[in-house]
Design a protein around this motif. Structure first.
Motif, PDB file in Angstrom:
ATOM      1  N   GLN A  25       0.813  -1.208   0.000  1.00  0.00           N
ATOM      2  CA  GLN A  25       0.000   0.000   0.000  1.00  0.00           C
ATOM      3  C   GLN A  25       0.854   1.269   0.000  1.00  0.00           C
ATOM      4  O   GLN A  25       0.346   2.352  -0.207  1.00  0.00           O
ATOM      5  N   ARG A  26       2.153   1.132   0.252  1.00  0.00           N
ATOM      6  CA  ARG A  26       3.030   2.286   0.307  1.00  0.00           C
ATOM      7  C   ARG A  26       3.230   2.836  -1.094  1.00  0.00           C
ATOM      8  O   ARG A  26       3.622   2.117  -2.014  1.00  0.00           O
ATOM      9  N   LEU A  27       2.942   4.112  -1.270  1.00  0.00           N
ATOM     10  CA  LEU A  27       3.063   4.711  -2.593  1.00  0.00           C
ATOM     11  C   LEU A  27       4.518   5.016  -2.916  1.00  0.00           C
ATOM     12  O   LEU A  27       5.268   5.480  -2.049  1.00  0.00           O
ATOM     13  N   PRO A  28       4.966   4.776  -4.153  1.00  0.00           N
ATOM     14  CA  PRO A  28       6.348   5.074  -4.526  1.00  0.00           C
ATOM     15  C   PRO A  28       6.648   6.571  -4.391  1.00  0.00           C
ATOM     16  O   PRO A  28       5.841   7.413  -4.771  1.00  0.00           O
ATOM     17  N   ARG A  29       7.828   6.888  -3.866  1.00  0.00           N
ATOM     18  CA  ARG A  29       8.257   8.272  -3.729  1.00  0.00           C
ATOM     19  C   ARG A  29       9.581   8.539  -4.441  1.00  0.00           C
ATOM     20  O   ARG A  29       9.954   9.686  -4.642  1.00  0.00           O
ATOM     21  N   MET A  30      10.294   7.470  -4.803  1.00  0.00           N
ATOM     22  CA  MET A  30      11.586   7.592  -5.465  1.00  0.00           C
ATOM     23  C   MET A  30      11.595   6.745  -6.731  1.00  0.00           C
ATOM     24  O   MET A  30      10.901   5.728  -6.817  1.00  0.00           O
ATOM     25  N   GLU A  31      12.410   7.160  -7.697  1.00  0.00           N
ATOM     26  CA  GLU A  31      12.540   6.409  -8.940  1.00  0.00           C
ATOM     27  C   GLU A  31      13.986   6.456  -9.417  1.00  0.00           C
ATOM     28  O   GLU A  31      14.600   7.520  -9.455  1.00  0.00           O
ATOM     29  N   ARG A 224       5.035   9.209 -13.038  1.00  0.00           N
ATOM     30  CA  ARG A 224       4.265   8.203 -12.308  1.00  0.00           C
ATOM     31  C   ARG A 224       4.468   8.340 -10.792  1.00  0.00           C
ATOM     32  O   ARG A 224       3.630   7.881 -10.022  1.00  0.00           O
ATOM     33  N   LEU A 225       5.565   8.953 -10.357  1.00  0.00           N
ATOM     34  CA  LEU A 225       5.676   9.349  -8.953  1.00  0.00           C
ATOM     35  C   LEU A 225       4.654  10.435  -8.682  1.00  0.00           C
ATOM     36  O   LEU A 225       4.409  11.289  -9.531  1.00  0.00           O
ATOM     37  N   GLN A 226       4.074  10.454  -7.479  1.00  0.00           N
ATOM     38  CA  GLN A 226       3.018  11.407  -7.179  1.00  0.00           C
ATOM     39  C   GLN A 226       3.279  12.137  -5.865  1.00  0.00           C
ATOM     40  O   GLN A 226       3.672  11.526  -4.868  1.00  0.00           O
ATOM     41  N   ALA A 227       3.062  13.456  -5.889  1.00  0.00           N
ATOM     42  CA  ALA A 227       3.165  14.250  -4.671  1.00  0.00           C
ATOM     43  C   ALA A 227       1.959  13.985  -3.758  1.00  0.00           C
ATOM     44  O   ALA A 227       2.087  13.925  -2.535  1.00  0.00           O
ATOM     45  N   TYR A 282       5.756   0.542 -21.622  1.00  0.00           N
ATOM     46  CA  TYR A 282       4.922  -0.247 -20.711  1.00  0.00           C
ATOM     47  C   TYR A 282       5.284   0.152 -19.287  1.00  0.00           C
ATOM     48  O   TYR A 282       6.470   0.198 -18.920  1.00  0.00           O
ATOM     49  N   ALA A 283       4.276   0.454 -18.481  1.00  0.00           N
ATOM     50  CA  ALA A 283       4.537   0.880 -17.101  1.00  0.00           C
ATOM     51  C   ALA A 283       3.471   0.317 -16.183  1.00  0.00           C
ATOM     52  O   ALA A 283       2.285   0.335 -16.506  1.00  0.00           O
ATOM     53  N   ARG A 284       3.924  -0.146 -15.033  1.00  0.00           N
ATOM     54  CA  ARG A 284       3.023  -0.547 -13.966  1.00  0.00           C
ATOM     55  C   ARG A 284       3.556   0.031 -12.661  1.00  0.00           C
ATOM     56  O   ARG A 284       4.413   0.907 -12.693  1.00  0.00           O
ATOM     57  N   ARG A 285       3.055  -0.449 -11.539  1.00  0.00           N
ATOM     58  CA  ARG A 285       3.320   0.210 -10.262  1.00  0.00           C
ATOM     59  C   ARG A 285       4.802   0.518 -10.029  1.00  0.00           C
ATOM     60  O   ARG A 285       5.184   1.641  -9.781  1.00  0.00           O
ATOM     61  N   ALA A 286       5.668  -0.496 -10.120  1.00  0.00           N
ATOM     62  CA  ALA A 286       7.066  -0.301  -9.743  1.00  0.00           C
ATOM     63  C   ALA A 286       7.999  -0.112 -10.931  1.00  0.00           C
ATOM     64  O   ALA A 286       9.078   0.471 -10.777  1.00  0.00           O
ATOM     65  N   PHE A 287       7.604  -0.574 -12.124  1.00  0.00           N
ATOM     66  CA  PHE A 287       8.538  -0.602 -13.237  1.00  0.00           C
ATOM     67  C   PHE A 287       8.010   0.138 -14.462  1.00  0.00           C
ATOM     68  O   PHE A 287       6.809   0.178 -14.713  1.00  0.00           O
ATOM     69  N   TYR A 316      12.758   1.989 -11.963  1.00  0.00           N
ATOM     70  CA  TYR A 316      12.172   1.287 -10.824  1.00  0.00           C
ATOM     71  C   TYR A 316      11.770   2.292  -9.767  1.00  0.00           C
ATOM     72  O   TYR A 316      12.550   3.190  -9.421  1.00  0.00           O
ATOM     73  N   ARG A 317      10.555   2.162  -9.269  1.00  0.00           N
ATOM     74  CA  ARG A 317      10.012   3.073  -8.266  1.00  0.00           C
ATOM     75  C   ARG A 317       9.767   2.346  -6.950  1.00  0.00           C
ATOM     76  O   ARG A 317       9.357   1.192  -6.940  1.00  0.00           O
TER      77      ARG A 317
END
Length: 318
Positions: A25-31, A224-227, A282-287, A316-317
């Motif tokens: 559930q933790r949203l990505p903050r870094m890529e 795809r990273l979000q504030a 192609y993009a999904r949650r982490a890649f 990678y996020r």
């Protein structure tokens, strides 16, 4: 031998599932991003002009409290890498064979990108770079060719003299159209740089078709990273970007702007350069994975051929 009690197993499984759920559930903050450009991706044994590029990037989503009222998203980034430029071949034996100056461009930059509610994007950047022997082009190309048992390179004795420069950059994009099914859109794009290494302007329409996200949440614009907390949908799309550039100065062709002795071979750039870019993302949650091909007109009238190359990217996020 230790044998776990029966009740230990479901407890451990429950804790593992809880950890995975919380982490998921933790949203990505870094890529972290990696991109490699090379004309060998065309599978035609070509090895010329912009022959290889290694690009690395790190991006971080801004704190949502820092956003202006009309901003949906903001991302900070650091990028760096090396680009190698050679003549029409990597085996140059006479100076008369050099139809494009030989050099590398080693650079490091920072950037900030704003994404607005009217589905537009503005990116600002500062880039430090050097050409010539300090950019370590000969060492990089020799290492790659030895590692993959390729032909022996020659011609680096004719490379440009070392020169350092700073460039300021800006990019702007605005969505012009998206169909009601949201599987096709058109975006206007403009960019420019002003500095000691590069001074140019460019403009292009961008056509995307497939499973698309808006500009503030798409892999195409590295957003795809979000504030703000948000669940970003997966993406899979093709794109086409026919771009025209007006070039005032290019240090990889003309040498260092502030140097009197620029090198043994320099040329003037073509004022107008046309390039067609086609790619798949192609993009999904982490890649995110991407494949791109670029077909360009001559960067200088001195060049024997037009240029084309391929590009592979992954990020990678977390």
């Amino acid at each position: 031998m230790f044998v776990p009690k029966k009740r230990t197993i479901p407890i451990a499984a429950t804790l593992l599932l809880w950890f995975m759920a919380v982490h998921g559930q933790r949203l990505p903050r870094m890529e972290w991003g990696f991109q490699n450009d090379n004309d060998l991706y065309l599978l035609n044994k070509q090895d010329q002009y912009y022959t290889n590029g290694i690009l690395l990037s790190v991006r971080k989503a801004a704190d949502s409290t820092a956003l202006a009222p009309r901003e949906l998203n903001r991302i900070w980034g650091i990028s760096g890498g090396q680009k190698l430029y050679t003549a029409y071949t990597g085996q140059i034996h006479e100076i008369e064979e050099v139809d494009r100056p030989i050099t590398a461009y080693l650079f490091l930059g920072i950037n900030r990108t704003h994404y607005y509610v009217n589905e537009s994007m503005l990116a600002l950047s500062v880039e430090l770079g050097t050409i010539g022997s300090r950019a370590l082009g000969k060492e990089a190309q020799e290492s790659v060719h030895k590692a993959f048992n390729l032909y022996e390179i020659s011609g680096w004795e004719y490379q440009l003299k070392s020169a350092f420069g700073v460039d300021l950059g800006a990019e702007y994009a605005k969505r012009l159209y998206r169909n009601t099914g949201r599987w096709f859109d058109i975006t206007a794009y403009a960019a420019g740089k002003l500095g000691l290494n590069h001074t140019h302007m460019a403009a292009a329409p961008i056509f995307r078709i497939g499973r698309l996200n808006p500009l503030h949440a798409t892999a195409y614009f590295s957003s795809r990273l979000q504030a703000h907390p948000a669940n970003i949908a997966n993406e899979l799309f093709l794109y086409f970007k026919p771009m025209v550039s007006w070039v005032a100065y290019d240090a990889t062709i003309q040498g260092g702007l502030l140097r009197e002795d620029k090198g043994p071979v320099t040329f003037r750039p073509a004022r107008w350069v046309f390039a067609n870019q086609v790619g798949l993302v192609y993009a999904r949650r982490a890649f995110t994975c991407s494949l791109q091909y670029v077909f360009s007109s001559k960067e200088s009238p001195s060049m024997f051929f037009r240029h084309r190359y391929g590009s592979l990217g992954i990020s990678y996020r977390y």
